[in-house]
Design an enzyme around this catalytic site. Structure first.
Site, PDB file in Angstrom:
ATOM      1  N   CYS A  17       0.859  -1.180   0.000  1.00  0.00           N
ATOM      2  CA  CYS A  17       0.000   0.000   0.000  1.00  0.00           C
ATOM      3  C   CYS A  17       0.900   1.236   0.000  1.00  0.00           C
ATOM      4  O   CYS A  17       2.125   1.140   0.125  1.00  0.00           O
ATOM      5  CB  CYS A  17      -0.898   0.002   1.236  1.00  0.00           C
ATOM      6  SG  CYS A  17       0.051   0.112   2.781  1.00  0.00           S
ATOM      7  N   HIS A  46       5.854  -5.041   8.575  1.00  0.00           N
ATOM      8  CA  HIS A  46       5.877  -6.435   9.011  1.00  0.00           C
ATOM      9  C   HIS A  46       6.082  -7.384   7.831  1.00  0.00           C
ATOM     10  O   HIS A  46       5.143  -8.002   7.328  1.00  0.00           O
ATOM     11  CB  HIS A  46       4.584  -6.766   9.761  1.00  0.00           C
ATOM     12  CG  HIS A  46       4.567  -6.233  11.157  1.00  0.00           C
ATOM     13  ND1 HIS A  46       3.416  -5.999  11.867  1.00  0.00           N
ATOM     14  CD2 HIS A  46       5.582  -5.870  11.988  1.00  0.00           C
ATOM     15  CE1 HIS A  46       3.725  -5.527  13.062  1.00  0.00           C
ATOM     16  NE2 HIS A  46       5.034  -5.444  13.149  1.00  0.00           N
ATOM     17  N   CYS A 101       2.696   5.829   8.897  1.00  0.00           N
ATOM     18  CA  CYS A 101       1.761   5.990   7.777  1.00  0.00           C
ATOM     19  C   CYS A 101       0.867   7.193   8.035  1.00  0.00           C
ATOM     20  O   CYS A 101       0.319   7.334   9.145  1.00  0.00           O
ATOM     21  CB  CYS A 101       0.909   4.735   7.639  1.00  0.00           C
ATOM     22  SG  CYS A 101      -0.419   4.923   6.429  1.00  0.00           S
ATOM     23  N   HIS A 129      -0.153  -4.853  19.625  1.00  0.00           N
ATOM     24  CA  HIS A 129       0.279  -4.544  18.260  1.00  0.00           C
ATOM     25  C   HIS A 129       0.954  -3.170  18.259  1.00  0.00           C
ATOM     26  O   HIS A 129       0.491  -2.246  18.945  1.00  0.00           O
ATOM     27  CB  HIS A 129      -0.935  -4.543  17.311  1.00  0.00           C
ATOM     28  CG  HIS A 129      -0.555  -4.432  15.866  1.00  0.00           C
ATOM     29  ND1 HIS A 129      -0.290  -3.221  15.264  1.00  0.00           N
ATOM     30  CD2 HIS A 129      -0.378  -5.373  14.908  1.00  0.00           C
ATOM     31  CE1 HIS A 129       0.030  -3.433  13.996  1.00  0.00           C
ATOM     32  NE2 HIS A 129      -0.018  -4.734  13.752  1.00  0.00           N
ATOM     33  N   GLU A 131       0.944  -0.682  16.276  1.00  0.00           N
ATOM     34  CA  GLU A 131       0.069   0.454  15.945  1.00  0.00           C
ATOM     35  C   GLU A 131      -0.810   0.830  17.137  1.00  0.00           C
ATOM     36  O   GLU A 131      -1.006   2.011  17.440  1.00  0.00           O
ATOM     37  CB  GLU A 131      -0.801   0.144  14.722  1.00  0.00           C
ATOM     38  CG  GLU A 131      -1.627   1.355  14.310  1.00  0.00           C
ATOM     39  CD  GLU A 131      -2.626   1.080  13.207  1.00  0.00           C
ATOM     40  OE1 GLU A 131      -3.675   1.760  13.183  1.00  0.00           O
ATOM     41  OE2 GLU A 131      -2.375   0.192  12.362  1.00  0.00           O
TER      42      GLU A 131
END
Length: 316
Positions: A17, A46, A101, A129, A131
């Site tokens: 992406c 990842h 991001c 996680h 994020e």
């Protein structure tokens, strides 16, 4: 002997992406600008193949900022970091580049805005996680309550049920998240949601392509890493959409050929941090064993691009 025929459905969009593309570019441009070594806090994205390639070029991956020296540049991963990390880098007068991001940064800004307005946050995400840790770390302890499932909503103990807002990790299952959001709104009717959905366009698009592809397939493989949230969600979406054998593989060597015995149709997609070279490797492995006909299942065309930080566009 002639090879058995196989229709290979290829999902589009799949793989990289814009946020992943930008993060990798940031590491490569940092190496060009400052030379090796450049330190990266946590895996930049990842994917082991991507990380190993960057390591070969001179990137050094560390889990904590303490492991990086003061006199070398450090890059923060695409998943985002708690506020305390750039603050610590500034205190040490380090050169640092944030590869978070932009769609994750949007969630960070949202959380801060709600906090300034006196609202406590509920985050829908996966505990541990990177994020989730980065987003929760934008606000003081206790200001972000984490829920992973609809059942978790019943156990929430907010400071004031009338002063709540919710945000989500960007890489969740669209369908699972919708159920959790419904549970939150049912229990806390005044809860405020995002202006625009937090689950990113790439996650949504890859899940939609899998939903369109899965019913056509005897089996489906998702090329991605076991620590990649969006890749694991694609496996789940494929299984729910009617493909009884839906599995995650990192490389072609991980394919369980015995489990695929007798198939006539196969679906292939890839998580947002898996490079196209690994998808090609998997396709070639099927060509070695089958007479392959490839059909594309395209549900969206992506034209999103994110600029790299200005510090990398300026001369050294």
């Amino acid at each position: 002997m002639s090879k058995p025929p196989l229709t290979l459905y290829l999902a589009a969009p799949r793989g990289f992406c814009a946020g992943v593309d930008r993060a990798i570019k940031i590491v490569e441009m940092a190496l060009q600008k400052w030379g090796a070594p450049v330190y990266v806090r946590h895996e930049i994205v990842h994917n082991r193949y991507v990380v190993d390639e960057l390591r070969d070029k001179g990137a050094v991956f560390v889990e904590e900022l303490d492991e990086a020296p003061d006199d070398r540049p450090v890059i923060f991963s695409a998943h985002g970091v708690p506020k305390s990390v750039p603050e610590a880098a500034q205190a040490r007068e380090m050169v640092f580049v944030d590869a978070t991001c932009p769609l994750v940064s949007k969630v960070h800004i949202e959380a801060e805005r709600h906090h300034e307005n006196g609202l406590q946050m509920v985050m829908i995400g996966h505990a541990g996680h990177p994020e989730t840790l980065g987003t929760m770390g934008q606000l003081p302890p206790g200001e972000v309550l984490l829920v992973e499932t609809e059942d978790d909503v019943a156990d929430l103990m907010p400071r004031d049920p009338e002063k709540l807002a919710f945000i989500t990790q960007t890489t969740l299952s669209v369908d699972d998240t919708a159920g959790i959001v419904a549970a939150l709104k049912n229990r806390f009717p005044s809860i405020i949601g995002p202006h625009k959905e937090d689950i990113c366009y790439a996650t949504t698009n890859r899940q939609e392509a899998v939903k369109a592809m899965a019913p056509k397939c005897d089996a489906m493989l998702v090329v991605g890493a076991p620590n990649s949230s969006n890749s694991k969600r694609l496996v789940e979406v494929g299984a729910r959409a009617g493909c009884s054998y839906s599995q995650l593989v990192q490389r072609a060597a991980d394919i369980d050929w015995r489990a695929l015995d007798g198939i006539t149709s196969m679906g292939i997609t890839a998580g947002a941090s898996a490079p196209e070279i690994l998808i090609e490797e998997v396709i070639d492995a099927f060509r070695d064993r089958y007479d392959v006909t490839i059909e594309m299942v395209e549900t969206a065309v992506e034209r999103v691009e994110f600029k790299v930080p200005r510090v990398l566009r300026e001369p050294a």
